[in-house]
Design a protein around this motif. Sequence first.
Motif, PDB file in Angstrom:
ATOM      1  N   ALA A 163     -21.574 -14.925 -35.709  1.00  0.00           N
ATOM      2  CA  ALA A 163     -21.326 -16.317 -35.340  1.00  0.00           C
ATOM      3  C   ALA A 163     -20.429 -17.035 -36.337  1.00  0.00           C
ATOM      4  O   ALA A 163     -20.223 -18.250 -36.226  1.00  0.00           O
ATOM      5  CB  ALA A 163     -22.660 -17.051 -35.216  1.00  0.00           C
ATOM      6  N   GLY A 164     -19.902 -16.297 -37.309  1.00  0.00           N
ATOM      7  CA  GLY A 164     -19.037 -16.917 -38.317  1.00  0.00           C
ATOM      8  C   GLY A 164     -19.794 -17.776 -39.302  1.00  0.00           C
ATOM      9  O   GLY A 164     -19.267 -18.773 -39.808  1.00  0.00           O
ATOM     10  N   GLY A 165     -21.040 -17.386 -39.601  1.00  0.00           N
ATOM     11  CA  GLY A 165     -21.901 -18.221 -40.421  1.00  0.00           C
ATOM     12  C   GLY A 165     -21.817 -18.014 -41.915  1.00  0.00           C
ATOM     13  O   GLY A 165     -22.549 -18.669 -42.674  1.00  0.00           O
ATOM     14  N   TYR A 166     -20.967 -17.096 -42.369  1.00  0.00           N
ATOM     15  CA  TYR A 166     -20.840 -16.866 -43.815  1.00  0.00           C
ATOM     16  C   TYR A 166     -19.489 -17.357 -44.322  1.00  0.00           C
ATOM     17  O   TYR A 166     -18.455 -17.197 -43.655  1.00  0.00           O
ATOM     18  CB  TYR A 166     -21.004 -15.379 -44.146  1.00  0.00           C
ATOM     19  CG  TYR A 166     -22.411 -14.884 -43.967  1.00  0.00           C
ATOM     20  CD1 TYR A 166     -23.417 -15.262 -44.855  1.00  0.00           C
ATOM     21  CD2 TYR A 166     -22.759 -14.058 -42.898  1.00  0.00           C
ATOM     22  CE1 TYR A 166     -24.728 -14.829 -44.682  1.00  0.00           C
ATOM     23  CE2 TYR A 166     -24.049 -13.617 -42.718  1.00  0.00           C
ATOM     24  CZ  TYR A 166     -25.031 -14.010 -43.617  1.00  0.00           C
ATOM     25  OH  TYR A 166     -26.327 -13.588 -43.448  1.00  0.00           O
ATOM     26  N   ASP A 167     -19.523 -17.945 -45.508  1.00  0.00           N
ATOM     27  CA  ASP A 167     -18.283 -18.351 -46.173  1.00  0.00           C
ATOM     28  C   ASP A 167     -17.674 -17.209 -46.978  1.00  0.00           C
ATOM     29  O   ASP A 167     -16.474 -17.212 -47.248  1.00  0.00           O
ATOM     30  CB  ASP A 167     -18.557 -19.532 -47.115  1.00  0.00           C
ATOM     31  CG  ASP A 167     -19.077 -20.739 -46.369  1.00  0.00           C
ATOM     32  OD1 ASP A 167     -18.337 -21.274 -45.525  1.00  0.00           O
ATOM     33  OD2 ASP A 167     -20.237 -21.132 -46.611  1.00  0.00           O
ATOM     34  N   GLY A 168     -18.507 -16.264 -47.394  1.00  0.00           N
ATOM     35  CA  GLY A 168     -17.995 -15.148 -48.177  1.00  0.00           C
ATOM     36  C   GLY A 168     -18.990 -14.019 -48.268  1.00  0.00           C
ATOM     37  O   GLY A 168     -20.197 -14.208 -48.068  1.00  0.00           O
ATOM     38  N   ALA A 169     -18.461 -12.819 -48.552  1.00  0.00           N
ATOM     39  CA  ALA A 169     -19.287 -11.628 -48.787  1.00  0.00           C
ATOM     40  C   ALA A 169     -18.790 -10.960 -50.054  1.00  0.00           C
ATOM     41  O   ALA A 169     -17.576 -10.908 -50.307  1.00  0.00           O
ATOM     42  CB  ALA A 169     -19.206 -10.668 -47.609  1.00  0.00           C
ATOM     43  N   LEU A 170     -19.732 -10.455 -50.857  1.00  0.00           N
ATOM     44  CA  LEU A 170     -19.400  -9.854 -52.147  1.00  0.00           C
ATOM     45  C   LEU A 170     -19.521  -8.343 -52.066  1.00  0.00           C
ATOM     46  O   LEU A 170     -20.536  -7.826 -51.586  1.00  0.00           O
ATOM     47  CB  LEU A 170     -20.328 -10.383 -53.242  1.00  0.00           C
ATOM     48  CG  LEU A 170     -20.046 -11.797 -53.791  1.00  0.00           C
ATOM     49  CD1 LEU A 170     -20.298 -12.865 -52.732  1.00  0.00           C
ATOM     50  CD2 LEU A 170     -20.921 -12.067 -55.026  1.00  0.00           C
ATOM     51  N   PHE A 171     -18.484  -7.651 -52.577  1.00  0.00           N
ATOM     52  CA  PHE A 171     -18.454  -6.188 -52.543  1.00  0.00           C
ATOM     53  C   PHE A 171     -18.150  -5.646 -53.936  1.00  0.00           C
ATOM     54  O   PHE A 171     -17.166  -6.045 -54.555  1.00  0.00           O
ATOM     55  CB  PHE A 171     -17.397  -5.700 -51.545  1.00  0.00           C
ATOM     56  CG  PHE A 171     -17.640  -6.159 -50.140  1.00  0.00           C
ATOM     57  CD1 PHE A 171     -18.632  -5.572 -49.367  1.00  0.00           C
ATOM     58  CD2 PHE A 171     -16.897  -7.188 -49.591  1.00  0.00           C
ATOM     59  CE1 PHE A 171     -18.878  -6.006 -48.072  1.00  0.00           C
ATOM     60  CE2 PHE A 171     -17.126  -7.627 -48.301  1.00  0.00           C
ATOM     61  CZ  PHE A 171     -18.113  -7.038 -47.533  1.00  0.00           C
ATOM     62  N   PHE A 172     -19.002  -4.699 -54.382  1.00  0.00           N
ATOM     63  CA  PHE A 172     -18.880  -4.178 -55.739  1.00  0.00           C
ATOM     64  C   PHE A 172     -18.440  -2.725 -55.800  1.00  0.00           C
ATOM     65  O   PHE A 172     -18.197  -2.212 -56.881  1.00  0.00           O
ATOM     66  CB  PHE A 172     -20.220  -4.329 -56.469  1.00  0.00           C
ATOM     67  CG  PHE A 172     -20.517  -5.738 -56.904  1.00  0.00           C
ATOM     68  CD1 PHE A 172     -20.315  -6.134 -58.213  1.00  0.00           C
ATOM     69  CD2 PHE A 172     -21.000  -6.671 -56.001  1.00  0.00           C
ATOM     70  CE1 PHE A 172     -20.585  -7.437 -58.622  1.00  0.00           C
ATOM     71  CE2 PHE A 172     -21.269  -7.972 -56.388  1.00  0.00           C
ATOM     72  CZ  PHE A 172     -21.061  -8.352 -57.701  1.00  0.00           C
TER      73      PHE A 172
END
Length: 233
Positions: A163-172
Motif C-alpha cells: 500500500a506504499g506505507g513505508y518511507d524507507g527500508a534498510l539493507f545491510f
Amino acid sequence: MHLLLTRPEAESLALRQTLEARGHRVDVAPMLAIRQNHAVDLPLDGVTAVLFTSANGVRAFCDATPRRDFTVYAVGPASALAASAAGFTRVEAAGGDVDLLARLVRARHQQGAGALLHAAGSARAGDLQAMLQADGYDVRRCVLYDAETAIALPDAVAARFGAGGYDGALFFSPRTAATFVTLVQAAGITAGATSATAYCLSANVAREARSLPWRAVTVAENPSEAALLALIE
C-alpha cells in the motif's frame, strides 16, 4: 518516518530501539534467520588470529570458546565493534568486503605468524580461504552458523509495503536485499517500493536492491551502521 528493517532479529532489536528513540516508526521483517552450529569443534591449535566476516560469526565463535587471546581481522566496522564488545583486545577492521579483508591480512599478518581461523557462515560471500591460501597462508574455515533465508514477508509488512506505507527500508547485505526483492516480487507488491527509499550499506547491497522501483536508492558513505543512519537523518 515509517521504516522497515530487514536484518536478522538480534541485530534488528538494537537498531529498532535506536531509530525509535529518534522518533521513527519501525517494523521488522528479518530476511535471514541465524542458526548456530553447536556441534563444531574449533581447530584452534596453532591459530593466532581469527577472521570475522560478520557479527554473527563473532557471536557464534564466542559461544563456542571462552578464548579471547587472538588477534582479530574483521571485515568491517560492525564486526570489529562486535569483537571488541566480546572482549577481544587486538582488533583491526577492513573496509567492508572480503577482498579488502584479504588485503588487510596480507598487510598485517606474516605467513609464519600462525594459522588463521575463519569463523564463517554456510553461505559464502567470496572465498576468503582460497584467496589467502593462494598466498601461502594456513587458513581454517569453520562453519559456525547457517543463515536461512525467509520464505515470505510477514502479512502485516506485506500489506503495508504493497500500500506504499513505508518511507524507507534498510539493507545491510547483498543477500538480505536480494531475498527481500524476491519476496516482494513473489507477492506481487513491487509498486509499493515507489513510495520508499532503499538505504543500503554498500554499492554491492544497492546493486541487489535496485531490482525494485524505489523512489530512491542511497548508499552509505562507508560500510558502517552509523553511516547508514546518517543517510536517514
